[in-house]
Design an enzyme around this catalytic site. Sequence first.
Site, PDB file in Angstrom:
ATOM      1  N   LYS A   1       3.601  40.162 -33.517  1.00 19.02           N
ATOM      2  CA  LYS A   1       3.322  41.517 -33.998  1.00 19.02           C
ATOM      3  C   LYS A   1       3.416  41.596 -35.517  1.00 19.02           C
ATOM      4  O   LYS A   1       2.695  42.371 -36.144  1.00 19.02           O
ATOM      5  CB  LYS A   1       4.248  42.536 -33.326  1.00 19.02           C
TER       6      LYS A   1
ATOM      7  N   LYS B   1      -4.755  45.695 -22.939  1.00 18.37           N
ATOM      8  CA  LYS B   1      -5.249  47.024 -23.290  1.00 18.37           C
ATOM      9  C   LYS B   1      -5.400  47.192 -24.797  1.00 18.37           C
ATOM     10  O   LYS B   1      -6.037  48.124 -25.252  1.00 18.37           O
ATOM     11  CB  LYS B   1      -4.424  48.135 -22.647  1.00 18.37           C
TER      12      LYS B   1
ATOM     13  N   LYS C   1      -5.071  36.604 -21.754  1.00 22.01           N
ATOM     14  CA  LYS C   1      -4.877  37.696 -20.803  1.00 22.01           C
ATOM     15  C   LYS C   1      -5.723  38.926 -21.150  1.00 22.01           C
ATOM     16  O   LYS C   1      -5.918  39.214 -22.328  1.00 22.01           O
ATOM     17  CB  LYS C   1      -3.393  38.079 -20.860  1.00 22.01           C
TER      18      LYS C   1
END
Length: 334
Positions: free
Chosen positions: A115, A200, A197
């Site tokens: 992040k 969203k 993966k």
Amino acid sequence: MAEDKKRIFSGMQPSGLITLGNYLGALNNWTKLQDDYDCLYCIVDMHAITVRQDPAKLRKQSRDLLTQYLAVGLDPEKNTIYYQSHVSQHAELGWILNCFTYMGELNRMTQFKDKCAKHADNINAGLYTYPSLMAADILLYQADLVPVGEDQRQHLELTRDIAQRFNGVYGDVFTVPEGYISKVGAKIMALQEPERKMSKSDENKNNTILLMDEPAVIMNKMKRAMTDSENEVRFAPEKPGISNLLGIYCAVTDTKMADAEREFANVGYGTFKTAVGEAVVAQLEPIQKRVHEIEADKAYLDAVIKNGAEKANYIATRTLSKVQKKVGFPPRIR
Ligand code: TRP
């Protein structure tokens, strides 16, 4: 809530729209646990603000996520479904657990490093201490089991370490949680980059199918999904695109892999993709219809929100009071 049932806790960030991956990998399994476990499903809006969010959008996404939980069949009578920010005990225990978490541990968190790379302009302290808030989420409810994906395993390990450390000092205060590995859940990969993966927060919209995507959009995204240069529908590591589509097909139609391979043994990729797309549409359409029905019933949604917060608050208070006493905070005068 029956005392003999094991308790499950999980959370999802309202940081985007639910994908087919979230549905098949998590939500759909949660609905199968609701009779056998005492489950809490938290919409972790406090975690979501570790990256900058637009307030109106965050509010809407939080309500949408709740609506979608209900639409897929999570029963608010059987489960405790609530917003994290409505139960301030999360923040209070989070602070205490910060004092039992080492910077060395937080420095090792791979999600923190990822992040930081992604949000280099906003590396805030919340992003850093995210794992101790997550530990508070879980430990507040004395959860036995936590269904999480591979990407959250490190956070769960840290939660266990924090719980054991705390218990080591003060006695058995926290249940030390374990991961819950579902026997059924499918891991759905990004349609155009099947080595990672389905997420969203993916910027490439063609990588994800959203729970609320319209049929035409789903069919179109399917058409653009990555395949390979063969023309053979079979499950194989060297065929990540086709294998992913097969996995999706099996999950939505409840078919065994070998049967699906047989079904598509003699068809081309075009026909195969159409079949997968139609199966996905058939699965999602009734859910979407329910979403619209629930959305229209404001009084019902509000009641779910209120009751969920009350139920969570009741359990959280018990743990937090005990912890506050253990660490030496003075008793309140009432
Ligand atoms: N960190 C989780 C994620 O990003 C969300 C989460 C927050 C969570 N608190 C939790 C998951 C507690 C399980 C248990 O997916």
